[in-house]
Design a protein around this motif. Structure first.
Motif, PDB file in Angstrom:
ATOM      1  N   VAL C   8       0.445  -1.032  -0.066  1.00 51.59           N
ATOM      2  CA  VAL C   8      -0.021  -0.243   0.081  1.00 51.59           C
ATOM      3  C   VAL C   8       1.182   0.840   0.338  1.00 51.59           C
ATOM      4  O   VAL C   8       2.062   1.303   0.897  1.00 51.59           O
ATOM      5  N   VAL C   9       0.442   1.819  -1.498  1.00 52.59           N
ATOM      6  CA  VAL C   9       2.084   3.351  -0.614  1.00 52.59           C
ATOM      7  C   VAL C   9       1.116   4.502  -0.896  1.00 52.59           C
ATOM      8  O   VAL C   9       1.202   5.749  -0.949  1.00 52.59           O
ATOM      9  N   GLY C  10      -0.678   4.299  -0.706  1.00 51.86           N
ATOM     10  CA  GLY C  10      -1.802   5.832  -0.904  1.00 51.86           C
ATOM     11  C   GLY C  10      -2.639   5.341  -0.179  1.00 51.86           C
ATOM     12  O   GLY C  10      -3.121   4.499  -0.538  1.00 51.86           O
ATOM     13  N   VAL C  11      -3.179   6.499   0.772  1.00 53.42           N
ATOM     14  CA  VAL C  11      -3.961   6.224   1.532  1.00 53.42           C
ATOM     15  C   VAL C  11      -5.253   7.071   1.973  1.00 53.42           C
ATOM     16  O   VAL C  11      -4.382   8.445   2.221  1.00 53.42           O
ATOM     17  N   GLY C  12      -6.264   7.456   1.494  1.00 49.81           N
ATOM     18  CA  GLY C  12      -7.220   8.362   1.673  1.00 49.81           C
ATOM     19  C   GLY C  12      -8.842   8.200   1.838  1.00 49.81           C
ATOM     20  O   GLY C  12      -9.319   7.095   2.039  1.00 49.81           O
ATOM     21  N   GLN C  13      -9.224   8.932   2.556  1.00 54.18           N
ATOM     22  CA  GLN C  13     -10.322   8.610   3.542  1.00 54.18           C
ATOM     23  C   GLN C  13     -10.722   9.793   3.682  1.00 54.18           C
ATOM     24  O   GLN C  13     -10.070  11.146   3.638  1.00 54.18           O
ATOM     25  N   THR C  14     -12.340   9.551   3.267  1.00 49.51           N
ATOM     26  CA  THR C  14     -13.385  10.755   3.408  1.00 49.51           C
ATOM     27  C   THR C  14     -13.325  11.213   5.029  1.00 49.51           C
ATOM     28  O   THR C  14     -12.869  10.009   5.644  1.00 49.51           O
ATOM     29  N   HIS C  15     -13.968  12.538   5.756  1.00 49.03           N
ATOM     30  CA  HIS C  15     -14.260  12.998   6.359  1.00 49.03           C
ATOM     31  C   HIS C  15     -15.544  11.687   7.113  1.00 49.03           C
ATOM     32  O   HIS C  15     -16.662  12.572   6.600  1.00 49.03           O
ATOM     33  N   HIS C  16     -15.880  10.164   7.799  1.00 48.57           N
ATOM     34  CA  HIS C  16     -16.746  10.144   8.175  1.00 48.57           C
ATOM     35  C   HIS C  16     -18.060  10.651   8.816  1.00 48.57           C
ATOM     36  O   HIS C  16     -17.870  11.465   9.791  1.00 48.57           O
ATOM     37  N   VAL C  17     -19.359  11.085   8.046  1.00 51.43           N
ATOM     38  CA  VAL C  17     -20.812  11.834   9.095  1.00 51.43           C
ATOM     39  C   VAL C  17     -21.738  10.642   8.643  1.00 51.43           C
ATOM     40  O   VAL C  17     -21.434  10.095   7.662  1.00 51.43           O
ATOM     41  N   ALA C  18     -22.934  11.082   9.089  1.00 53.89           N
ATOM     42  CA  ALA C  18     -23.996  10.756   9.297  1.00 53.89           C
ATOM     43  C   ALA C  18     -24.671  11.579   7.727  1.00 53.89           C
ATOM     44  O   ALA C  18     -25.504  10.259   6.761  1.00 53.89           O
ATOM     45  N   ALA C  19     -23.939  12.374   7.337  1.00 58.56           N
ATOM     46  CA  ALA C  19     -24.768  12.640   6.143  1.00 58.56           C
ATOM     47  C   ALA C  19     -24.112  14.250   5.307  1.00 58.56           C
ATOM     48  O   ALA C  19     -23.585  14.870   6.199  1.00 58.56           O
ATOM     49  N   ARG C  20     -23.434  13.663   4.287  1.00 58.49           N
ATOM     50  CA  ARG C  20     -22.579  14.542   3.396  1.00 58.49           C
ATOM     51  C   ARG C  20     -23.232  15.413   2.881  1.00 58.49           C
ATOM     52  O   ARG C  20     -23.344  14.767   0.933  1.00 58.49           O
TER      53      ARG C  20
END
Lengths: 339, 352, 387
Positions: C8-20
């Motif tokens: 794995v050379v890259g990791v990305g994620q959203t800010h998790h919330v109830a409703a985007r």
């Protein structure tokens, strides 16, 4: 077996419709439609794409230079719908689906085209949008595209757009009325109808339920009785062709007490008990309700008996629930391998 | 790593327009059993299992979970599922074998298009903000592509009728086909245009069915199969979905996948193409560079039986079966999904 | 494990919330994917293939949405694969992507998993009533709560064990700015007093419903060695499935999970996971699944899992921290949740976990996902050093 198996109608519909947030590009596009404008976006190579996206479809790089296109355009492909679907298609009379490339755009958008009949349509014909008077920021704010005769002026969108919702207290009412906010969400109803057939093995089992019998199945050469049967012994994939009537009494191997109301139309008032019940003679648990005693008194090992609907049918709901049968609790050792 | 992978067994249901008896599990049980028996590999020795299906065809979530009941997944198996035509499951299984960790794989696909309205279900593959709310059906979207193709002037309505007539006639020799008739292009052209510019015979028949394939590596394949169908090239490609941004008269994703799979190397005796609509055949022939010497859709193809979610896998199986029994030495199978040939897979197989 | 060494050379994620509410589905997945590409030092055009995972399509009402999202994910002209293996799908998706590299088919693969649950409602999406099947009138918790009761009976675990996990994972989430739930004042008493949803499960024992996406960039050794950032090398990977229900099935401690763990640890050269791993990111959607999976995965003997939890062994400062990111109990975009476990494991191995980074020991970390009726399992062990 030659006979058809049981069939039941099934509707797949999220109540109220899907609630979709739009993001910047879709918001621009649908806000534009509400305001009687068609908005595209300029791509990395200079072409204009409509409807716009947040990204270039070839390179995935972000794009955000929005440009107004049309309103008139050219048909690049069409087909005729002779039997519109009520409640789904935007027009009630026969119409065309078409790809329309608005003037100033380099791509086409899919929409409906209102015309006299397929004979009047051809690729390359000029068309213009017929706007709805009441627009809400939805793709159907263009009611349909219509053929445009040579030299005919492009009809303007009926104005004004409907007023925005009342502004919050303290906001400048004049400003809010002139500038309704951008469209940021939409609701999308999706309703699909099915006729599901139960299958051969479940049909045999369901017909037995109508006779107040619980008939499990096992594969030839196996001791494992499946209730309800699904057609195969899942450990081998062998069809379960041997029928075995099992008891209507069983043991609660484990359970939970549900305190959340409204989880299902079939759910009783809370609190109620959902249990895994091992019927006498079966080897897989039955997922069912336990009634007839306080939820607090339900326990693992409780012996229960099926309670039938007054008018049982070939339907899993013919067993309404289970209630205590008065026998002493089963010892843990007798069912511990089934939980 | 295992460099050599072959299709060693194939089985499919006798497809029907509407199976009023069997549920999905009951469709899968016999084809999985038959494919494994034909492969000669004991069930417990198969290293990997992959399947393809679509929850929306079944009308509820997790349809593949029940499908697993047909496989005999005990003791636990190494298994995966794609929400795609099972040809993509075959690609995943091929990759698993290439890693060298397993030397065989079972691949199956299933679907009952008759339960709901498959034309309308596939509408929901489109952009949910500004296409799906208009409810263009799967046939409408295909007809738009046909319209663009005919307008470009390189293909005529007669060409389409000739494709349909050839497939319907070929299906007379295919006991698994849903539609088959001895018919020529003139007779078809005399029938009404129902979805302009397409006629009913230009559109696939709604079909229920399932199919299964067994793959094996190198020596195992040679041990269990007298003429393994060696996969000499396998690739798939996708393009943007929106019809309005694409040149609908060509299929560049097919051309790319074909080039990567070695379609242009020639020597192809037959090709099974995932043509759910007659106009797709000339587009695919051009993208793959198939000459007149290639026997296209000898089974009758998806215009005569289209069990959605296994149709692409069946293309691979039909070519493999012809290599197994010596009818052909080298062939090409094509699978497709998404509106207007959006995503395309090409698998070239050969006897060695 | 065989094939090309893969990392794995890259990791990305959203800010998790109830409703985007601020993004489209395309915007949601692009946010995670773009972050992963930047992290890897790569551009969209560098990607050879894309693999997408998510849970049932009914959640968003789009059939096979990866087709429509293909260009949003930079897949024009490239291979794109969609994986769907129920709750384990995020993990399976990472493994399918990794296999493309291990098999030598591709060099740089983008794996993306997402769920935008606010488009509908997860309870509805998970339990659409189907004709002829026994109606499950109790939702997902109604399926798992009886298994938890069976575990309690089997192990003799006291009732507060689950609540300890509920507190611990939420306190861990305070170290993770991308976690959905931030409950700084959470206490054991608060969990004990929260609404009893499915006795024995209380409200705070249960995961939230989130919008979110996770993305990973997987690369071959040749590619990874040329990139500036750290890599998390795959030391072991495994998938196992078993049927939902069969005679004699152990639903509490499923064989498929035990077999999957045995394989992944054997590949990674791990004989004692509690001693040999730095930490673990394990799919724990209901608090009690921590002690249950401690046993299933072989971190202790059967019946002893709750004692590890009670003793604080799995706490952030314990000897084997579980879910330092806050876990599924703190963020649960269902289709992405498994990949978040896999990605958080990679971030620990890369030393990129930020405030929830645990103290490195051997540098090996477990990522775990499960789904269906505890029947589908996907796991990997990643490490800072090459295998």
């Amino acid at each position: 077996m030659d006979a058809d198996t049981l069939v039941e109608r099934h509707v797949l519909e999220y109540p109220g419709g899907y609630t979709r947030s739009l993001g910047p590009a879709e918001s621009r596009f649908l806000t534009g439609l509400r305001d009687g404008r068609i908005v595209g976006v300029r791509l990395g190579d200079g072409r204009v794409m409509v409807p716009p996206a947040e990204y270039d479809p070839e390179t995935a790089r972000p794009v955000d230079e929005y440009v107004e296109v049309g309103p008139a355009g050219v048909v690049t492909a069409w087909t005729w719908v002779s039997e519109p679907r009520p409640g789904k298609h935007p027009l009630e009379r026969p119409f065309a689906f078409a790809l329309v490339r608005p003037d100033g755009a380099d791509t086409a958008m899919l929409h409906v085209l209102d015309a006299d009949g397929p004979a009047s349509l051809r690729v390359g014909m000029r068309v213009a949008p017929r706007w709805r008077a009441e627009r809400r920021g939805h793709v159907t704010d263009i009611e349909a595209w219509v053929p445009l005769a040579e030299g005919e002026p492009v009809p303007a969108p009926p104005a004004p757009a409907p007023p925005a919702p009342a502004p919050p207290a303290g906001a400048d009412p004049g400003e809010a009325a002139e500038e309704p906010g951008p469209v940021t969400r939409m609701v999308s109803p999706v309703r699909l109808e099915y006729e599901i057939n139960a299958g051969i093995a479940p049909t045999r089992y369901l017909h037995a339920l109508a006779e107040r019998r619980i008939v499990g199945q096992k594969a030839a050469g196996s001791d494992h009785v499946y209730v309800p049967p699904r057609g195969s012994d899942p450990t081998t994939g062998a069809p379960t062709e041997v029928e075995v009537e099992v008891g209507q009494d069983g043991t609660v191997t484990t359970f939970c007490v549900v305190n959340i109301p409204g989880l299902s139309d079939l759910a009783p008032p809370v609190p109620y008990v959902c249990a895994q019940i091992l019927l006498d003679g079966a080897d897989t648990p039955w997922f069912g309700l336990v009634q007839g005693l306080d939820a607090d008194d339900v326990r693992m090992g409780l012996r229960v008996r099926a309670v039938w609907d007054d008018d049982p049918a070939p339907d899993a709901r013919s067993i309404k629930w289970f209630e205590p049968n008065g026998e002493p609790d089963a010892p843990y050792e007798s069912y511990k391998d089934y939980a | 790593m295992n460099g050599e992978v072959a299709v060693v067994a194939f089985a499919q249901t006798k497809h029907v327009a509407r199976d009023r008896e069997r549920n999905e599990v009951e469709l899968i049980i016999p084809v999985v059993r038959e494919a494994i028996e034909r492969s000669g590999i004991p069930r417990h020795e198969i290293g990997f299992t992959a399947s393809g299906s679509c929850d929306y065809l079944a009308g509820g979530p997790f349809s593949f979970v029940m499908g697993l009941d047909a496989v005999g997944a005990w003791p636990p198996i190494r298994e995966s599922h794609v929400e795609a035509d099972a040809a993509w499951a075959l690609h995943e299984a091929w990759v698993a074998i290439l890693t060298g960790e397993v030397d065989s794989a079972l691949v199956y696909g299933f679907g009952k298009s008759s339960l709901g309205d498959v034309h309308e279900i596939m509408t929901l593959q489109t952009d949910p903000y500004h296409v799906a709310p208009l409810w263009p059906s799967m046939v409408d979207l295909a007809a738009l592509q046909a319209s663009a193709l005919l307008a470009a002037g390189e293909v005529t309505e007669r060409d389409l009728a000739e494709v349909s007539a050839r497939c319907r006639t070929a299906a007379l020799d295919n006991p698994n086909a849903v539609v088959a008739e001895a018919v020529d292009a003139d007779e078809l052209l005399a029938r009404p245009i129902t979805h302009p510019p397409l006629r009913d015979a230009d559109v696939f028949p709604v079909t229920d069915g399932a199919a299964a394939v067994v793959l094996a590596a190198g020596d195992l394949a040679r041990d269990v199969c007298s003429r393994p169908a060696w996969i000499s090239g396998l690739d798939h490609r996708i393009e943007p979905q929106a019809l309005g941004v694409r040149d609908l008269t060509t299929s560049r994703s097919t051309a790319l996948a074909g080039a990567n799979a070695g379609a242009s190397a020639g020597g192809l005796d037959a090709a099974e193409l995932h043509t759910q609509f007659s106009h797709e055949e000339p587009i695919l022939r051009q993208a793959l560079g198939l000459g007149d010497g290639v026997d296209v859709n000898p089974s009758g193809g998806p215009l005569t039986a289209n069990p959605v979610m296994s149709t692409g896998l069946i293309r691979i199986g039909e070519i493999a079966a012809r290599i197994h029994d010596g009818r052909i030495d080298r062939g090409l199978a094509h699978a497709s999904q998404g509106p207007a040939l959006q995503q395309n897979l090409v698998c070239v197989m050969e006897a060695r | 494990m065989g094939g090309v060494r893969t990392a794995v050379v890259g990791v990305g994620q959203t800010h998790h919330v109830a409703a985007r509410h601020d993004v489209s589905m395309a915007g949601l997945v692009r946010e995670a994917a773009a972050e992963a590409l930047v992290d890897a030092g790569l551009d969209w055009s560098d990607v050879d293939a894309v693999v997408v995972g998510k849970a049932p399509d009914m959640f968003e009402g789009v059939v096979m949405p990866e087709l429509w999202l293909a260009d949003a994910l930079g897949a024009a002209g490239k291979p794109l694969t969609r994986v769907h293996t129920a709750g384990s799908v995020g993990g399976s998706t990472a493994l399918v992507a990794a296999d493309l590299v291990r098999a030598g088919v591709h060099q740089r693969v983008l794996a993306v998993a997402f769920e935008k649950q606010s488009e509908s409602n997860a309870t509805w999406g998970l339990s659409v009533p189907m004709p002829f099947s026994s109606p499950l009138v109790a939702g997902a918790g109604g399926y798992f709560a009886p298994l938890i009761r069976a575990y309690m009976a089997r192990s003799g675990a006291p009732r507060h064990i689950g609540h300890l996990v509920a507190v611990k994972d939420r306190l861990n989430a305070l170290r993770n700015p991308k976690a959905h739930l931030h409950l700084p004042d959470i206490t054991l008493e608060q969990v004990e007093e929260s609404f009893l949803l499915w006795d024995p499960l209380r409200y705070l024992d249960v995961c939230p419903s989130s919008d979110g996406a996770m993305a990973l960039v997987l690369a071959s050794e040749d590619v990874a060695d040329g990139l500036p950032g750290p890599a998390a090398w795959i030391h072991g990977s495994a998938m196992r499935s078993e049927p939902t229900m069969f005679a004699g099935r152990d639903q509490v401690n499923p064989q498929a999970g035990r077999d999957c763990a045995a394989q992944v640890f054997a590949e990674a050269g791990i004989s004692d996971p509690r001693a040999d791993l730095d930490c673990a990111e394990v799919y724990v959607p209901f608090s009690w699944y921590e002690p249950m999976w401690l046993e299933n995965l072989g971190f202790c003997e059967a019946g002893e899992g709750w004692r590890l939890t009670e003793a604080g062994a799995t706490a952030f400062d314990g000897d084997i921290p579980w879910n330092p990111s806050g876990g599924v109990l703190s963020s649960n975009p269902i289709g992405a949740s498994g990949m978040i476990r896999f990605g958080e494991a990679a971030q620990q191995a890369r030393g990129r976990a930020g405030d929830h980074q645990v103290e490195p020991r051997r540098g090996l970390v477990l990522g775990h996902a499960y789904g269906g009726g505890s029947q589908f399992f996907a796991m990997w062990v990643v490490g800072a050093a090459k295998p």
